[in-house]
Design an enzyme around this catalytic site. Structure first.
Site, PDB file in Angstrom:
ATOM      1  N   SER A  16      52.284  54.790  62.481  1.00 17.76           N
ATOM      2  CA  SER A  16      52.661  54.801  63.899  1.00 17.76           C
ATOM      3  C   SER A  16      51.427  54.640  64.785  1.00 17.76           C
ATOM      4  O   SER A  16      50.302  54.885  64.359  1.00 17.76           O
ATOM      5  CB  SER A  16      53.339  56.122  64.246  1.00 17.76           C
ATOM      6  OG  SER A  16      54.594  56.183  63.634  1.00 17.76           O
ATOM      7  N   GLU A  47      50.341  49.490  62.646  1.00 12.89           N
ATOM      8  CA  GLU A  47      51.265  48.354  62.502  1.00 12.89           C
ATOM      9  C   GLU A  47      51.092  47.422  63.704  1.00 12.89           C
ATOM     10  O   GLU A  47      51.093  47.875  64.842  1.00 12.89           O
ATOM     11  CB  GLU A  47      52.698  48.900  62.443  1.00 12.89           C
ATOM     12  CG  GLU A  47      53.750  47.841  62.248  1.00 12.89           C
ATOM     13  CD  GLU A  47      53.454  46.975  61.049  1.00 12.89           C
ATOM     14  OE1 GLU A  47      53.444  47.499  59.931  1.00 12.89           O
ATOM     15  OE2 GLU A  47      53.208  45.761  61.236  1.00 12.89           O
ATOM     16  N   CYS A 162      56.330  49.453  73.444  1.00 11.31           N
ATOM     17  CA  CYS A 162      54.919  49.711  73.117  1.00 11.31           C
ATOM     18  C   CYS A 162      53.944  49.610  74.286  1.00 11.31           C
ATOM     19  O   CYS A 162      53.105  50.502  74.470  1.00 11.31           O
ATOM     20  CB  CYS A 162      54.483  48.773  72.004  1.00 11.31           C
ATOM     21  SG  CYS A 162      55.362  49.079  70.464  1.00 11.31           S
TER      22      CYS A 162
HETATM   23  N1  LIG Z   1      58.834  48.640  67.416  1.00 15.87           N
HETATM   24  C1  LIG Z   1      57.792  47.875  67.098  1.00 15.87           C
HETATM   25  O1  LIG Z   1      57.841  46.663  67.162  1.00 15.87           O
HETATM   26  C2  LIG Z   1      56.484  48.510  66.680  1.00 15.87           C
HETATM   27  C3  LIG Z   1      55.446  47.677  66.273  1.00 15.87           C
HETATM   28  C4  LIG Z   1      54.238  48.258  65.907  1.00 15.87           C
HETATM   29  C5  LIG Z   1      54.081  49.621  65.944  1.00 15.87           C
HETATM   30  N2  LIG Z   1      55.116  50.395  66.360  1.00 15.87           N
HETATM   31  C6  LIG Z   1      54.899  51.841  66.366  1.00 15.87           C
HETATM   32  O2  LIG Z   1      55.709  52.396  65.342  1.00 15.87           O
HETATM   33  C7  LIG Z   1      56.193  53.678  65.761  1.00 15.87           C
HETATM   34  C8  LIG Z   1      57.695  53.698  65.677  1.00 15.87           C
HETATM   35  O3  LIG Z   1      58.195  52.696  66.534  1.00 15.87           O
HETATM   36  P1  LIG Z   1      59.744  52.376  66.622  1.00 15.87           P
HETATM   37  O4  LIG Z   1      59.916  51.183  67.509  1.00 15.87           O
HETATM   38  O5  LIG Z   1      60.313  52.342  65.251  1.00 15.87           O
HETATM   39  O6  LIG Z   1      60.233  53.656  67.413  1.00 15.87           O
HETATM   40  P2  LIG Z   1      61.613  54.427  67.323  1.00 15.87           P
HETATM   41  O7  LIG Z   1      61.701  55.180  68.588  1.00 15.87           O
HETATM   42  O8  LIG Z   1      62.700  53.460  66.975  1.00 15.87           O
HETATM   43  O9  LIG Z   1      61.439  55.394  66.109  1.00 15.87           O
HETATM   44  C9  LIG Z   1      60.655  56.536  66.213  1.00 15.87           C
HETATM   45  C10 LIG Z   1      61.257  57.575  65.307  1.00 15.87           C
HETATM   46  O10 LIG Z   1      60.392  58.717  65.328  1.00 15.87           O
HETATM   47  C11 LIG Z   1      61.160  59.885  65.511  1.00 15.87           C
HETATM   48  N3  LIG Z   1      60.296  60.869  66.169  1.00 15.87           N
HETATM   49  C12 LIG Z   1      59.817  60.811  67.418  1.00 15.87           C
HETATM   50  N4  LIG Z   1      59.054  61.879  67.679  1.00 15.87           N
HETATM   51  C13 LIG Z   1      59.037  62.612  66.548  1.00 15.87           C
HETATM   52  C14 LIG Z   1      58.410  63.837  66.173  1.00 15.87           C
HETATM   53  N5  LIG Z   1      57.652  64.497  67.018  1.00 15.87           N
HETATM   54  N6  LIG Z   1      58.595  64.281  64.932  1.00 15.87           N
HETATM   55  C15 LIG Z   1      59.356  63.613  64.051  1.00 15.87           C
HETATM   56  N7  LIG Z   1      59.973  62.451  64.345  1.00 15.87           N
HETATM   57  C16 LIG Z   1      59.814  61.964  65.573  1.00 15.87           C
HETATM   58  C17 LIG Z   1      62.329  59.461  66.388  1.00 15.87           C
HETATM   59  O11 LIG Z   1      63.403  60.335  66.254  1.00 15.87           O
HETATM   60  C18 LIG Z   1      62.623  58.070  65.799  1.00 15.87           C
HETATM   61  O12 LIG Z   1      63.485  58.135  64.696  1.00 15.87           O
HETATM   62  C19 LIG Z   1      55.637  53.920  67.158  1.00 15.87           C
HETATM   63  O13 LIG Z   1      54.448  54.651  67.077  1.00 15.87           O
HETATM   64  C20 LIG Z   1      55.339  52.521  67.637  1.00 15.87           C
HETATM   65  O14 LIG Z   1      54.351  52.500  68.631  1.00 15.87           O
HETATM   66  C21 LIG Z   1      56.320  49.884  66.701  1.00 15.87           C
HETATM   67  O1  LIG Z   2      52.762  35.820  77.539  1.00 16.10           O
HETATM   68  C1  LIG Z   2      53.564  36.765  77.497  1.00 16.10           C
HETATM   69  C2  LIG Z   2      53.878  37.461  76.310  1.00 16.10           C
HETATM   70  C3  LIG Z   2      54.774  38.501  76.357  1.00 16.10           C
HETATM   71  N1  LIG Z   2      55.349  38.865  77.537  1.00 16.10           N
HETATM   72  C4  LIG Z   2      56.261  40.012  77.563  1.00 16.10           C
HETATM   73  O2  LIG Z   2      55.586  41.130  77.033  1.00 16.10           O
HETATM   74  C5  LIG Z   2      56.486  41.989  76.363  1.00 16.10           C
HETATM   75  C6  LIG Z   2      56.001  42.322  74.959  1.00 16.10           C
HETATM   76  O3  LIG Z   2      56.001  41.156  74.182  1.00 16.10           O
HETATM   77  P1  LIG Z   2      55.480  41.098  72.682  1.00 16.10           P
HETATM   78  O4  LIG Z   2      54.074  41.524  72.624  1.00 16.10           O
HETATM   79  O5  LIG Z   2      55.823  39.759  72.159  1.00 16.10           O
HETATM   80  O6  LIG Z   2      56.469  42.116  71.956  1.00 16.10           O
HETATM   81  P2  LIG Z   2      56.363  43.560  71.295  1.00 16.10           P
HETATM   82  O7  LIG Z   2      57.425  43.584  70.278  1.00 16.10           O
HETATM   83  O8  LIG Z   2      56.358  44.609  72.355  1.00 16.10           O
HETATM   84  O9  LIG Z   2      54.956  43.611  70.495  1.00 16.10           O
HETATM   85  C7  LIG Z   2      53.795  44.258  71.008  1.00 16.10           C
HETATM   86  O10 LIG Z   2      53.824  45.640  70.713  1.00 16.10           O
HETATM   87  C8  LIG Z   2      53.909  45.931  69.295  1.00 16.10           C
HETATM   88  C9  LIG Z   2      54.053  47.439  69.185  1.00 16.10           C
HETATM   89  O11 LIG Z   2      52.845  48.113  69.273  1.00 16.10           O
HETATM   90  C10 LIG Z   2      52.645  45.397  68.639  1.00 16.10           C
HETATM   91  O12 LIG Z   2      52.667  45.706  67.255  1.00 16.10           O
HETATM   92  C11 LIG Z   2      52.589  43.886  68.838  1.00 16.10           C
HETATM   93  O13 LIG Z   2      51.394  43.378  68.249  1.00 16.10           O
HETATM   94  C12 LIG Z   2      52.578  43.621  70.339  1.00 16.10           C
HETATM   95  O14 LIG Z   2      52.598  42.212  70.567  1.00 16.10           O
HETATM   96  C13 LIG Z   2      57.838  41.284  76.398  1.00 16.10           C
HETATM   97  O15 LIG Z   2      58.603  41.800  77.461  1.00 16.10           O
HETATM   98  C14 LIG Z   2      57.482  39.840  76.673  1.00 16.10           C
HETATM   99  O16 LIG Z   2      58.493  39.128  77.329  1.00 16.10           O
HETATM  100  C15 LIG Z   2      55.059  38.195  78.706  1.00 16.10           C
HETATM  101  O17 LIG Z   2      55.558  38.518  79.773  1.00 16.10           O
HETATM  102  N2  LIG Z   2      54.170  37.152  78.662  1.00 16.10           N
END
Ligand SMILES: NC(=O)c1ccc[n+]([C@@H]2O[C@H](COP(=O)([O-])OP(=O)(O)OC[C@H]3O[C@@H](n4cnc5c(N)ncnc54)[C@H](O)[C@@H]3O)[C@@H](O)[C@H]2O)c1
Ligand SMILES: O=c1ccn([C@@H]2O[C@H](COP(=O)(O)OP(=O)(O)O[C@H]3O[C@H](CO)[C@@H](O)[C@H](O)[C@H]3O)[C@@H](O)[C@H]2O)c(=O)[nH]1
Length: 429
Positions: A16, A47, A162
């Site tokens: 996370s 990630e 994020c």
């Molecule tokens: N969604 C993405 O694209 C993405 C990409 C890269 C990194 N991340 C990171 O991965 C992590 C999870 O993201 P997500 O989108 O799956 O979020 P999510 O909100 O879908 O999942 C988070 C999970 O963590 C649990 N949780 C929250 N606080 C907690 C606590 N204190 N103790 C135990 N469980 C707890 C929630 O109940 C939930 O099930 C975040 O740190 C996020 O920043 C997400």
């Molecule tokens: O040129 C751009 C690119 C993106 N966006 C907007 O920015 C937001 C986020 O876009 P994007 O970064 O593609 O999506 P996420 O899934 O939020 O991914 C970001 O957040 C993740 C969670 O941390 C990271 O892992 C990724 O590397 C990071 O790109 C969205 O609303 C997009 O529409 C713009 O407005 N202009």
């Protein structure tokens, strides 16, 4: 939990996004709760995948970060994790660094990506004021390889779970280390994002003569970006919130977001009664657009693109003979000219309808009709914009909050198109 049940040494991996220093807290938890004699190596392995491209990002990552304490035992743990990635990631892309660098690098990466979007979005306001075009600007600036073209697409604001969270997390870390200047620098990224959403919503109101009361406005797209049904922090929530506050009737269509999710999100920003009274969620774009005076694109779904439309739709022959110059000056202001036409159905407004009707009949016989009715590109569905135009009410405004349409093509269909970061309003007489 791991500490309580573990009966042998463990490698614990932080995936996370966490505040810098979390690994230290974890170590304390493990040393106070675990059985004596057990060792827990904590690694940071953030990630970087993005929604919508997650599988690709997983298969072909730019880099894999593995942060460890750096002592011999921790490096061994890092190596064990690197071996897992070695199955599909070239070794040189696996970067082994210290624990705190790794935790901070994840936050910094997201902050710098968000910063690029806020930078281009702030410039979009300047473009609208000066006559520059933000897409041209981004292209020109991005050709400098030190800057690059990615994450420079101006929009009605970034969303997703994020960016805002991670920027505010960095702000918090800076504040807690008594670095107020650093904190306020990063806070502005979020402020500009709020400003951008607000600015876009106000532009809609302004172009509809500063009153949205009971006007039907269609929103195409609710997810925070295409290819996901995720709505967390979607710009649509804030912007539609403004429209509801201005007492518009809002019809929403998104190909992937369920009605209950939309309603739940909007109820975070408005009273349930206002949402129930003012918002309808539609099954398709056409019913959403019927009788609307404005369409607002808030997610860059491919189906809303205009790449299937001909470069220049043919003007209907009977209108070729119509002197157009007399009305063109009246259309230069984006509010007053529309106002008079909508309220009075003046001759230029009727001409616009004639253009549209003429266009429809021309299209049914010309070669262009074929390409126009070709509603797929590489097998992917595209919206029939001519059908949308004919179902809408004047002044047929289109606000492109993602700069995905080609404005001149839609102008040829009778739309008045407003884009982000472009002063010019696109329309044809
Ligand atoms: N969604 C993405 O694209 C993405 C990409 C890269 C990194 N991340 C990171 O991965 C992590 C999870 O993201 P997500 O989108 O799956 O979020 P999510 O909100 O879908 O999942 C988070 C999970 O963590 C649990 N949780 C929250 N606080 C907690 C606590 N204190 N103790 C135990 N469980 C707890 C929630 O109940 C939930 O099930 C975040 O740190 C996020 O920043 C997400
Ligand atoms: O040129 C751009 C690119 C993106 N966006 C907007 O920015 C937001 C986020 O876009 P994007 O970064 O593609 O999506 P996420 O899934 O939020 O991914 C970001 O957040 C993740 C969670 O941390 C990271 O892992 C990724 O590397 C990071 O790109 C969205 O609303 C997009 O529409 C713009 O407005 N202009």
């Amino acid at each position: 939990m791991i500490a309580e049940v573990a009966t042998s040494d463990k490698i614990v991996v932080e995936k996370s996004t966490v505040p810098c220093g979390t690994a230290d807290n974890l170590r304390e938890v493990f040393s106070s709760l675990a059985r004596p004699g057990l060792r827990f190596d904590i690694l940071s392995n953030p990630e970087f995948l993005a929604e919508g491209t997650a599988v690709n990002d997983l298969l072909a990552p730019d880099r894999i970060l593995i942060g460890s304490l750096g002592d011999a035992r921790a490096l061994e743990a890092a190596e064990a994790l690197a071996d897992i990635y070695a199955a599909w990631v070239p070794r040189e892309r696996v970067i082994t660094i210290n624990l705190w660098s790794s935790e901070l690098a994840k936050l910094a990466a997201n902050c710098m990506l968000a910063q690029r979007i806020s930078s281009i979005n702030s410039l979009s306001a300047l473009c609208e004021a000066t006559g520059a075009d933000v897409d041209e600007l981004a292209h020109a600036v991005g050709q400098d390889r030190r800057i690059g073209t990615r994450m420079l697409k101006a929009s009605a604001g970034f969303g997703g779970s994020c960016f805002k969270k991670d920027v505010l997390s960095l702000v918090y870390i800076a504040e807690s280390h008594h670095l107020p200047e650093v904190a306020s620098y990063w806070k502005r990224i979020v402020d500009i994002n709020e400003y951008q959403k607000d600015r876009f919503a106000k532009r809609i109101t302004r172009c509809l003569y500063n009153s949205l009361t009971n006007k039907k406005i269609t929103v195409l797209g609710f997810a925070y970006k295409k290819d996901t049904g995720d709505t967390r922090e979607s710009a649509a929530i804030t912007i539609i919130g403004h429209l509801i506050a201005e007492r518009a009737r809002v019809a929403i269509y998104d190909p992937k977001v369920e009605e209950h999710q939309i309603v739940r999100d909007l109820q975070q920003v408005h009273k349930p009664e206002a949402v129930a009274e003012r918002v309808s969620v539609c099954e398709d774009s056409y019913s959403a657009c019927a009788d609307a005076c404005a369409v607002v694109i808030l997610t860059e779904w491919d189906e809303f693109k205009t790449d299937h439309l001909p470069e220049k739709a043919p003007r209907p022959r009977h209108l070729m003979e119509t002197p157009l110059a007399s009305t063109s000056h009246a259309m230069s202001d984006d509010s007053l000219s529309d106002h008079s036409k909508m309220e009075t159905g003046s001759s230029s407004g009727e001409e616009n309808d004639a253009v549209l009707n003429g266009l429809a009949s021309t299209l049914s016989t010309s070669d262009t009709a074929e390409s126009m009715s070709q509603l797929t590109v590489s097998g992917k569905h595209r919206l029939d914009w001519a059908r949308v135009a004919s179902a809408m009410r004047r002044p047929r405004l289109l606000f492109d909050g993602r700069n995905i349409v080609q404005p001149d093509k839609l102008a040829a269909l009778g739309f008045r198109v407003h884009c982000i970061g472009k002063m010019k309003q696109h329309f044809e007489l």
